[in-house]
Every structure is written in C-alpha cells, then in structure tokens.
Scaffold this motif. Structure first.
Motif, short mmCIF file in Angstrom:
data_model
loop_
_atom_site.label_atom_id
_atom_site.label_comp_id
_atom_site.label_asym_id
_atom_site.label_seq_id
_atom_site.Cartn_x
_atom_site.Cartn_y
_atom_site.Cartn_z
N LEU A 63 0.84 -1.21 0.00
CA LEU A 63 0.00 0.00 0.00
C LEU A 63 0.87 1.26 0.00
O LEU A 63 0.55 2.24 -0.68
CB LEU A 63 -0.95 0.00 1.20
CG LEU A 63 -2.10 -0.99 1.14
CD1 LEU A 63 -2.87 -1.00 2.45
CD2 LEU A 63 -3.02 -0.70 -0.02
N ALA A 64 1.96 1.24 0.75
CA ALA A 64 2.85 2.40 0.78
C ALA A 64 3.52 2.62 -0.58
O ALA A 64 3.66 3.77 -1.02
CB ALA A 64 3.92 2.21 1.86
N LEU A 65 3.90 1.55 -1.26
CA LEU A 65 4.55 1.67 -2.56
C LEU A 65 3.58 2.10 -3.67
O LEU A 65 4.01 2.59 -4.71
CB LEU A 65 5.20 0.34 -2.95
CG LEU A 65 6.40 -0.08 -2.09
CD1 LEU A 65 6.79 -1.52 -2.41
CD2 LEU A 65 7.57 0.87 -2.28
N ASN A 66 2.29 1.88 -3.46
CA ASN A 66 1.27 2.20 -4.47
C ASN A 66 0.24 3.18 -3.92
O ASN A 66 -0.92 3.13 -4.29
CB ASN A 66 0.55 0.92 -4.90
CG ASN A 66 1.44 0.04 -5.72
OD1 ASN A 66 1.67 0.30 -6.89
ND2 ASN A 66 1.96 -1.01 -5.11
N TRP A 67 0.66 4.10 -3.05
CA TRP A 67 -0.32 4.91 -2.34
C TRP A 67 -1.25 5.67 -3.27
O TRP A 67 -0.85 6.31 -4.23
CB TRP A 67 0.34 5.89 -1.39
CG TRP A 67 -0.71 6.69 -0.71
CD1 TRP A 67 -0.94 8.02 -0.83
CD2 TRP A 67 -1.73 6.18 0.15
NE1 TRP A 67 -2.03 8.38 -0.08
CE2 TRP A 67 -2.54 7.26 0.51
CE3 TRP A 67 -2.05 4.92 0.61
CZ2 TRP A 67 -3.65 7.12 1.35
CZ3 TRP A 67 -3.15 4.79 1.45
CH2 TRP A 67 -3.92 5.87 1.80
#
Length: 161
Positions: A63-67
């Motif tokens: 989720l952090a990498l694809n926020w």
C-alpha cells in the motif's frame, strides 16, 4: 475473508465490464508483492503457523509503494484487524455469528484447537461478528472489501518493475 474479497473484486470488475466506470485506471507497481503475501498466508494456514504478522507487513508495504486515496478504507480495515489481533492475541470470532452464518461446525473446531489465528470469544467491535451466509467478517474486513471493490470498478494498469 478471502471469499468476500474475491466477491468484492468480481463485482467491481463485472460492473466495470458492463460499462460502469469511475475515474481513470490506477497504476500499480510491485504486483509480485501481494502475490507473495497471498502465498505466505496460504503457507501459514497449511503449515499451521501464525504468519499473519508477515502478511500485514507485506500488505502495508505494498500500500505504501502504491499509495492512492482509494486504498484508505483498506489501510484502515487492515489496521483495525491488526489491532484486534494484537489486543486479543488473535482474531476473536463470535460463536453466535458463526451459527447464524451456517458455520456451526466451525465453533467446535475453534473451541478444540483453533486455526492459529482465530479463536472463539467476544468479538464486538473489532473481531469477526458480522454474519453473512457462509462467512463471518469483521468491520476491518468490510473496509478492505470496499477498497477492493472500488479498485476493480476503477480498473488497474500494472507496471512491471
């Protein structure tokens, strides 16, 4: 939860296929990560090891990498589930909800040996207490399903990296 997640994705994809669209497709990177997380979860269930911590770590990393704001319900839902697991030493499941969902056989299974993550107990408000036919979900699960539905409705473009 897996069945509800697949239903949410399928419903969103079906509506998109039928012409209901919401915004431009999302660009997603590192698609190997959620697939790896799924493999870790399945392995943990098959081997009887509670690997849920690794699963949540992988989900939060992806989720952090694809926020994108569309993931906010999923992030909140995963956070609520993680909080329930930390507070109760596993995900509490309401035995009455299991019976209402048609899963009475699961009550005796969880009472005798559990599954490494779930256990019988008072589940309101964070645990699995929402009975649906063949499923018992938590509020966190419903938020995760909402995000999955919205992502499928919006569509995705996967970038290979």
């Amino acid at each position: 939860m897996t069945g509800a997640a697949l239903f949410s994705l399928g419903l969103g994809a079906l509506l998109r296929y039928l012409g209901v669209r919401w915004g431009t497709p999302l660009t997603l990177r590192h698609f190997w990560l959620p697939l790896s997380v799924l493999a870790v979860e399945v392995l943990g269930v098959l081997m009887g090891f509670p690997l849920q911590g690794l699963v949540y770590l992988g989900v939060f990393l992806w989720l952090a990498l694809n926020w994108h704001p569309i993931f906010l319900p999923s992030l909140l839902g995963a956070g609520l589930n993680a909080l329930a697991i930390l507070l109760y030493g596993g995900m509490p499941v309401d035995p009455v909800a299991l019976e209402r969902a048609g899963l009475a056989h699961t009550v005796s299974h969880l009472a005798s040996r559990g599954d490494g993550l779930h256990h019988l107990g008072p589940a309101f408000p964070l645990g699995d207490w929402i009975a649906l036919p063949g499923r018992v979900l938590s509020p966190g699960d419903l938020l995760i399903c909402l995000s999955l539905f919205l992502v499928a409705l919006r569509g995705v473009k996967v970038v290979r990296e």
